[in-house]
Design an enzyme around this catalytic site. Structure first.
Site, mmCIF file in Angstrom:
data_model
loop_
_atom_site.group_PDB
_atom_site.id
_atom_site.type_symbol
_atom_site.label_atom_id
_atom_site.label_comp_id
_atom_site.label_asym_id
_atom_site.label_seq_id
_atom_site.Cartn_x
_atom_site.Cartn_y
_atom_site.Cartn_z
ATOM 1 C CB SER A 1 6.911 -6.960 -1.382
ATOM 2 O OG SER A 1 5.683 -7.631 -1.377
ATOM 3 C CE LYS B 1 4.963 -2.007 -2.234
ATOM 4 N NZ LYS B 1 5.560 -3.204 -1.577
ATOM 5 C CB SER C 1 3.258 -5.947 -2.980
ATOM 6 O OG SER C 1 4.189 -5.530 -1.986
HETATM 7 N N1 GLN Z 1 3.909 -11.994 -1.586
HETATM 8 C C1 GLN Z 1 3.921 -11.648 -0.194
HETATM 9 C C2 GLN Z 1 2.512 -11.447 0.287
HETATM 10 O O1 GLN Z 1 1.644 -11.341 -0.525
HETATM 11 C C3 GLN Z 1 4.779 -10.453 -0.013
HETATM 12 C C4 GLN Z 1 4.227 -9.291 0.694
HETATM 13 C C5 GLN Z 1 5.220 -8.227 0.967
HETATM 14 O O2 GLN Z 1 6.428 -8.490 1.041
HETATM 15 N N2 GLN Z 1 4.739 -7.026 1.177
HETATM 16 O O3 GLN Z 1 2.274 -11.411 1.453
#
Ligand code: GLN
Length: 467
Positions: A171, A72, A147
């Site tokens: 995420s 990532k 993400s």
């Molecule tokens: N969907 C969550 C957010 O937008 C997840 C974020 C994450 O785990 N980095 O905050």
């Protein structure tokens, strides 16, 4: 093929490393329209192959010899830029490797490239990435989740055996679910975050995405464990999780939840029920749990996460590194224009919310309230774990939706993390597991803090029983 099979094929000469990678590069190039990679450099791939060949001419092959891995783009690798999916860091070249990257390289893994993500890991669909959304490899009209969007898509599209992502509120697990693969988030403090860009420090964890549980265990044993460069590294030893081939569900107590208390899409519900009855038929005792605080999870998460985001994002001011606006006369203009032009809308929204939650004028009322409910949630999970070995929930509340269809509705997107975020808020461990092939619902095994070996074994057993 899994890690051990692929590694053995390279070592025995059954597969030629260069030929394998030439073909892999062709696959990646032929699927460019999925928009999975932010940085990808063929020369760097062949440089790494040369390195591991040289290093191993005495037959001491690393545990990940020749294994293709994607990262990532918030994980630092000093040979490729690190953008965090943001215009703010569009041209940022890191000068050191994250601890997890050093550990992968030491075991002769091949880093294929840096993959797309929601901006600074804020989002659930890849649509907040400055570099445009990634498409779901199973159905390219759908979001891949986020993400860690490119991480999940690269594994699902067979461009890598494993990908490292980050999980602060789902995420890793949510995109794994949307792309029908496995996604594991360890107990807080198990894997070093040194060299991983912070989003919300009390929630962030490095996680692993893969097509099978065994590869997740192999990888965790390599990248996990104590790191003196990470002050949140809570284990004082190496990780050595073992898969027990005799593990089964007989005598295990699995806690389930009543989905009628939540807003959940029908297919996700049906797949959850399918999994519950499978697990029951394998001999587990199913115990229904009643959670009082679970329904507040996304509200608590929003408050805690944005407060931490607003403080982490303050380092991007145009002066030290990253994007700098052309348009300024005063210092105020410099900050304001740099941050308004460099950050996307979702990041700005969260910085604004977090700044409000932390404001001294209202004595940080919401932030403090959020932390109190977080403690209640954590106590509630601990009490539930006195009754059960594992808690079973759906990974997400919905299936992947059409790209672009929810861009105007951030609140509904936040709500899809109802079962993801409590795991981060309470520092527990969790793995997302597909229930059926194709676009479908997934389940999460949630375990007590540091009982990762239990959920990994349960996942391994379920995977074998389900295939
Ligand atoms: N969907 C969550 C957010 O937008 C997840 C974020 C994450 O785990 N980095 O905050």
């Amino acid at each position: 093929m899994n890690i051990n099979e692929l590694r053995s094929s390279f070592i025995s000469g059954k597969l030629d490393l260069r030929k394998f990678y030439s073909e892999l590069i062709e696959t990646i190039e032929s699927k460019k329209d999925l928009n999975i990679f932010i940085s990808f450099n063929k020369d760097d791939i062949f440089r790494q192959i040369e390195n591991i060949e040289k290093k191993n001419n005495n037959n001491s092959h690393g545990a990940l010899f020749g294994i293709p891995v994607t990262l990532k783009d918030n994980i630092s690798y000093d040979k490729l830029k690190m953008t965090c999916g943001s215009k703010m860091l569009e041209n940022f070249e890191p000068i050191f490797n994250a601890t997890v990257v050093d550990k992968l390289i030491k075991e002769d893994a091949i880093i294929i490239g840096k993959v797309n993500m929601d901006e600074f890991a804020m989002g659930s669909s890849s649509e907040t990435s400055y570099f445009g959304p990634t498409k779901n490899p199973i159905d390219n009209t759908l979001i891949p989740g986020g993400s860690s969007s490119g991480s999940a898509a690269s594994v699902a599209a067979e461009m890598a055996l494993i990908s490292l992502g980050s999980d602060s509120g789902g995420s890793v697990r949510q995109p794994a679910s949307y792309c029908n693969i496995y996604g594991y988030m360890p107990s807080y403090g198990t894997i070093s975050r040194y060299g991983v860009a912070s989003m919300a420090n009390t929630l962030d964890q490095v996680g692993i995405l893969s097509n099978c549980v065994e590869d997740i265990v192999t990888t965790t044993n390599i990248i996990g464990g104590y790191d003196n460069k990470d002050m949140n590294s809570t284990l004082n030893e190496k990780v050595n999780f073992q898969i027990n081939e005799d593990y089964n569900f007989k005598g295990k107590k699995i806690g389930v939840i009543d989905l009628d208390k939540f807003e959940i899409e029908e297919t996700v519900k049906e797949d959850y029920e399918l999994a519950v009855s499978k697990i029951k038929s394998l001999g587990a005792e199913i115990i229904e749990l009643d959670f009082k605080y679970l329904k507040y999870s996304t509200s608590v998460y929003s408050v805690v996460m944005s407060s931490e985001v607003s403080s982490n994002m303050s380092r991007f001011d145009g002066i030290r590194y990253g994007y700098l606006t052309d348009e300024y006369e005063t210092t105020d203009d410099l900050y304001i224009n740099t941050r308004s032009e460099g950050f996307g809308e979702e990041t700005q929204r969260r910085i604004a919310m977090g700044t409000l939650f932390l404001a001294a004028e209202n004595n940080q009322k919401l932030y403090k309230q959020g932390q109190k409910v977080r403690k209640l949630m954590s106590d509630e999970f601990n009490t539930q774990f006195e009754k059960v070995d594992i808690i079973l929930t759906p990974t997400t509340t919905n299936l992947p939706y059409e790209l672009g269809s929810r861009v105007e509705d951030p609140l509904s997107v936040y709500d899809s993390g109802t079962f993801n975020v409590p795991v981060n808020l309470c520092g527990l461990c969790c793995i997302s597991i597909p229930v059926r092939k194709g676009i479908s619902g997934s389940i999460q095994f949630i375990g007590k803090r540091y009982e990762d070996e239990e959920i990994l074994n349960a996942a391994y057993y379920y995977e074998r029983s389900n295939n």
